[in-house]
Design an enzyme around this catalytic site. Structure first.
Site, mmCIF file in Angstrom:
data_model
loop_
_atom_site.group_PDB
_atom_site.id
_atom_site.type_symbol
_atom_site.label_atom_id
_atom_site.label_comp_id
_atom_site.label_asym_id
_atom_site.label_seq_id
_atom_site.Cartn_x
_atom_site.Cartn_y
_atom_site.Cartn_z
ATOM 1 N N GLU A 117 0.863 -1.180 0.000
ATOM 2 C CA GLU A 117 0.000 0.000 0.000
ATOM 3 C C GLU A 117 0.901 1.231 0.000
ATOM 4 O O GLU A 117 1.712 1.410 0.911
ATOM 5 C CB GLU A 117 -0.876 0.059 1.246
ATOM 6 C CG GLU A 117 -1.782 -1.129 1.470
ATOM 7 C CD GLU A 117 -2.481 -1.030 2.817
ATOM 8 O OE1 GLU A 117 -2.415 0.057 3.449
ATOM 9 O OE2 GLU A 117 -3.055 -2.025 3.256
ATOM 10 N N ASP A 148 -4.729 7.994 10.820
ATOM 11 C CA ASP A 148 -3.332 7.668 11.064
ATOM 12 C C ASP A 148 -2.868 8.078 12.455
ATOM 13 O O ASP A 148 -3.137 9.186 12.923
ATOM 14 C CB ASP A 148 -2.436 8.346 10.028
ATOM 15 C CG ASP A 148 -2.741 7.885 8.616
ATOM 16 O OD1 ASP A 148 -3.224 6.746 8.482
ATOM 17 O OD2 ASP A 148 -2.501 8.647 7.665
#
Length: 264
Positions: free
Chosen positions: A49, A60
């Site tokens: 990814e 995140d």
């Protein structure tokens, strides 16, 4: 281009889970991202990814935020993301872009899908794109011949899991816990139940991410999931390394450990 279907078929034939690694484009440098991802593939990652750096990364945790900030300071743009995909896809791994929706929307959905396919990308993971708003992206992706991956969470009711899974064509991303990315002492206890519930709604592979950082945890997840996703642990190796060469060696060593862990 290596497809996700090919990856999961190969993993099943070898009686193991697929190993999925994540790195943002432009980190530790533009060329360094390709080198690090390639090292991960050579050491056992089946899928990579490539994160599209974004200034408001809601999903995140601090480790990825740090890497993304450095990437943005390095001047990374979408064109650099596409070049990174092209470089990593040449390694033979199925290569995805993980991106929040706003950059794709600003770039243009059809243009983004077309450019990603031209770069050899296999598809995208879009963590903040909801099924209700996904039709333009699903249409653009189908036209370009790339896969779409959406997320389910432990809090997702069965009806929602079914709706999300219906938007997926590559695999379903099962978040192991409620929270942001980052390696942890243990994988979320809800992950196995979430995978089991998701299996009742789709025949697609199901990959578990968030919280996996070592071989022991990878083995734990591989016992019930089709794929194991690792991101922050790779990034931490690069952040802590005194130089890029050392970081590449650390990343390679971790990928080898994880690859041993996903074998059943």
């Amino acid at each position: 281009m290596t497809t996700l279907q090919t990856v999961f078929e190969k993993a099943r034939a070898e009686n193991r889970s697929a190993l999925v690694g994540y790195l943002p484009a432009g980190f530790p440098s533009k060329d360094g991202a390709v080198a690090a991802a390639t090292a991960m593939v050579e050491a056992g990652c089946d899928v990579i990814e490539i994160g599209l750096p974004y200034s408001d990364p809601l999903m995140d945790g601090p480790t990825i935020q740090d890497a993304v900030h450095r990437s943005l300071v390095n001047g990374t743009r979408i064109s650099d993301v596409m070049r990174t995909v092209e470089g990593v896809a040449a390694s033979g791994a199925a290569t995805l872009v993980m991106t929040y929706w706003n950059p794709v929307d600003r770039y243009g959905a059809e243009r983004f899908a077309r450019d990603l396919a031209s770069a050899g990308g296999a598809g995208t993971i879009t963590p903040d794109l909801t099924p209700e708003e996904s039709e333009p992206w699903l249409a653009a992706s189908k036209e370009a011949g790339i896969d779409t991956v959406f997320l389910v969470a432990p809090s997702s009711p069965d009806e929602r899991i079914s709706r999300v899974a219906s938007c997926c064509t590559g695999f379903v991303y099962a978040a192991s816990l409620m929270g942001v990315t980052g390696a942890r002492e243990s994988v979320g206890s809800a992950a196995e139940g979430l995978v089991k519930r998701t299996r009742s709604h789709t025949s697609l592979p199901i990959c578990v991410g968030l919280g996996v950082g070592n071989g022991r945890q990878a083995a734990e997840v591989a016992a019930y999931a089709d794929g194991v996703i690792v991101g922050s642990a790779f990034i931490r190796r690069l952040l802590d390394a005194p130089d890029e060469k050392t970081g590449l060696a650390e990343v390679r060593e971790l990928a080898q450990e994880l690859a041993r862990g996903v074998r059943r």
